[in-house]
Write a protein that holds these residues in place. Structure first.
Motif, PDB file in Angstrom:
ATOM      1  N   ILE A 151       0.745  -1.270  -0.048  1.00  0.00           N
ATOM      2  CA  ILE A 151       0.126  -0.055   0.061  1.00  0.00           C
ATOM      3  C   ILE A 151       0.786   1.430  -0.162  1.00  0.00           C
ATOM      4  CG2 ILE A 151      -1.791   1.462   1.232  1.00  0.00           C
ATOM      5  CD1 ILE A 151      -2.840  -1.201   0.157  1.00  0.00           C
ATOM      6  N   SER A 155      -1.345   3.506  -5.039  1.00  0.00           N
ATOM      7  CA  SER A 155      -2.395   2.411  -4.824  1.00  0.00           C
ATOM      8  C   SER A 155      -3.645   3.053  -4.076  1.00  0.00           C
ATOM      9  CB  SER A 155      -1.659   1.090  -4.090  1.00  0.00           C
ATOM     10  OG  SER A 155      -1.211   1.380  -2.759  1.00  0.00           O
ATOM     11  N   VAL A 156      -3.292   3.979  -3.215  1.00  0.00           N
ATOM     12  CA  VAL A 156      -4.476   4.582  -2.522  1.00  0.00           C
ATOM     13  C   VAL A 156      -5.234   5.489  -3.543  1.00  0.00           C
ATOM     14  CG1 VAL A 156      -4.925   6.386  -0.746  1.00  0.00           C
ATOM     15  CG2 VAL A 156      -3.438   4.659  -0.105  1.00  0.00           C
ATOM     16  N   LEU A 159      -7.232   3.173  -5.459  1.00  0.00           N
ATOM     17  CA  LEU A 159      -8.307   2.991  -4.900  1.00  0.00           C
ATOM     18  C   LEU A 159      -9.488   4.389  -4.688  1.00  0.00           C
ATOM     19  CD1 LEU A 159      -7.133   1.053  -1.685  1.00  0.00           C
ATOM     20  CD2 LEU A 159      -8.510   0.249  -3.768  1.00  0.00           C
TER      21      LEU A 159
END
Length: 303
Positions: A151, A155-156, A159
Motif C-alpha cells: 500500500i 495504490s491509494v 482506490l
C-alpha cells in the motif's frame, strides 16, 4: 423495448461527448501543474455552472425555488460532481491520466449493482450479473494483485478512483428521483450550482487563495469548465433524447481509449499491459450488460 438506431448526427454527438470527457483526464493533469486539486475542481464546477445558467436563461428556463428540489440538487452535486471530481483530480497527482480513465470506465459496472440494490425495476438478471462479474475482474486486473501487498500513495490513489466510480454509480438513482418533472438542463445547472458551492468552500478551507495558473494551466481549467462539463452536458442530454439511454451508454467505451491516446501523445504516458487487459475485460462486461451484441450473435447463429 426496441433499441433505437443511431443516426449520423447521434454518432457525431456520441463521439463529441467521448472526446470532451476523454480529454478531461489530460486537462486535469495539465491544470494540476499550477493549481491545487481542490481549486481545479472548484473552478471547473463554478465555470460550468455560470455557462449553463446563462444558457438556460437564454432558453427561457428557470431554476426552481422549492427546498425539495434544491435538496436533490445538493445530493446530486455531491455524488455526481464534488466527490468524484475531487477523487479523480487528487488521484491524478500520482496516477497516469490514461489509467485514471480506465478505472473510471467501471462506473457503469458499479451503477448496475447500486441500481439493483435500490430500484425495483433494475433487477440483477443472470446476464447482467455475468457482465458485472467480468467488469469487476477487469478492475482487479487494472489495479493489479500487488495492491494488497504494498500500500503506497499510488495504490491509494487507484482506490480513490474506484471510489469516484462508486460515487458516480450512487448518483444514478438519485438523478432518477431528482429529475422527475424537471428539464434535464435545469437539473444539471442546479446540480453544478450546488457542487460549485461545496467545492469552492472546501478549496478555500484546504488550499486558501488559489495561485495564478500558467497559460497552459489556465487553458486546461477553461477546457474542464466549458467543453468537458458545460458543453458536454448539453450534448449528452440531447443524445439521451434522440438516441436513448442504451445507445448513449456506449460513450463509456469510447472515453478511456481517447484518454489513453492523449496521455501517450501529450504526456508520454506508458501504461502497463495489465491496464489494457483490464480495460478489455471492463469493456466486455459493459457489452454483456448492454445485451445487444449477444442478441445479434444469437440471431446470426445457425439453428
Amino acid at each position: 423495448m426496441e433499441q433505437r438506431s443511431l443516426s449520423p448526427r447521434s454518432w457525431v454527438d456520441l463521439a463529441t461527448v467521448a472526446l470532451f470527457w476523454g480529454g478531461s483526464f489530460l486537462a486535469i493533469r495539465l491544470a494540476l501543474d499550477s493549481t491545487g486539486p481542490h481549486w481545479v475542481v472548484a473552478l471547473r464546477c463554478l465555470g460550468a455552472f455560470v455557462l449553463l445558467l446563462a444558457f438556460i436563461r437564454w432558453r427561457g428556463l428557470r431554476l426552481p425555488t422549492d427546498a425539495q428540489s434544491w435538496a436533490g440538487f445538493m445530493a446530486l452535486g455531491l455524488f455526481n460532481n464534488a466527490i468524484p471530481f475531487t477523487l479523480i483530480t487528487w488521484a491524478e497527482l500520482t496516477v497516469p491520466s490514461g489509467l485514471a480513465s480506465i478505472i473510471n470506465a467501471s462506473t457503469a459496472i458499479f451503477g448496475v449493482v447500486i441500481a439493483a440494490m435500490v430500484l425495483a425495476d433494475e433487477r440483477l438478471t443472470p446476464r447482467r450479473l455475468a457482465g458485472v462479474l467480468v467488469g469487476f475482474a477487469g478492475v482487479v486486473i487494472v489495479i493489479g494483485p500487488s495492491l494488497l501487498g504494498q500500500i503506497d500513495l499510488t495504490s491509494v490513489a487507484q482506490l480513490a478512483l474506484v471510489g469516484a466510480a462508486l460515487s458516480y454509480a450512487v448518483s444514478g438513482p438519485i438523478g432518477r428521483r431528482v429529475g422527475q418533472g424537471l428539464s434535464p438542463l435545469v437539473v444539471a445547472t442546479g446540480m453544478l450550482g450546488c457542487s460549485a458551492l461545496i467545492t469552492t468552500v472546501m478549496a478555500a478551507l484546504v488550499e486558501g487563495v488559489p495561485a495564478v495558473p500558467t497559460l497552459t494551466g489556465g487553458l486546461a481549467l477553461l477546457y474542464l469548465a466549458a467543453p468537458s462539463t458545460a458543453l458536454a452536458y448539453l450534448i449528452y442530454y440531447r443524445l439521451l433524447a434522440t438516441a436513448g439511454a442504451g445507445n448513449t451508454s456506449l460513450v463509456t467505451l469510447l472515453v478511456a481509449p481517447i484518454a489513453v491516446l492523449l496521455g501517450a501523445l501529450v504526456l508520454d504516458e506508458v501504461l502497463p499491459l495489465r491496464a489494457f487487459a483490464g480495460f478489455a475485460a471492463i469493456g466486455l462486461g459493459l457489452l454483456i450488460l448492454d445485451g445487444r451484441l449477444l442478441s445479434r450473435l444469437r440471431t446470426r447463429s445457425p439453428r
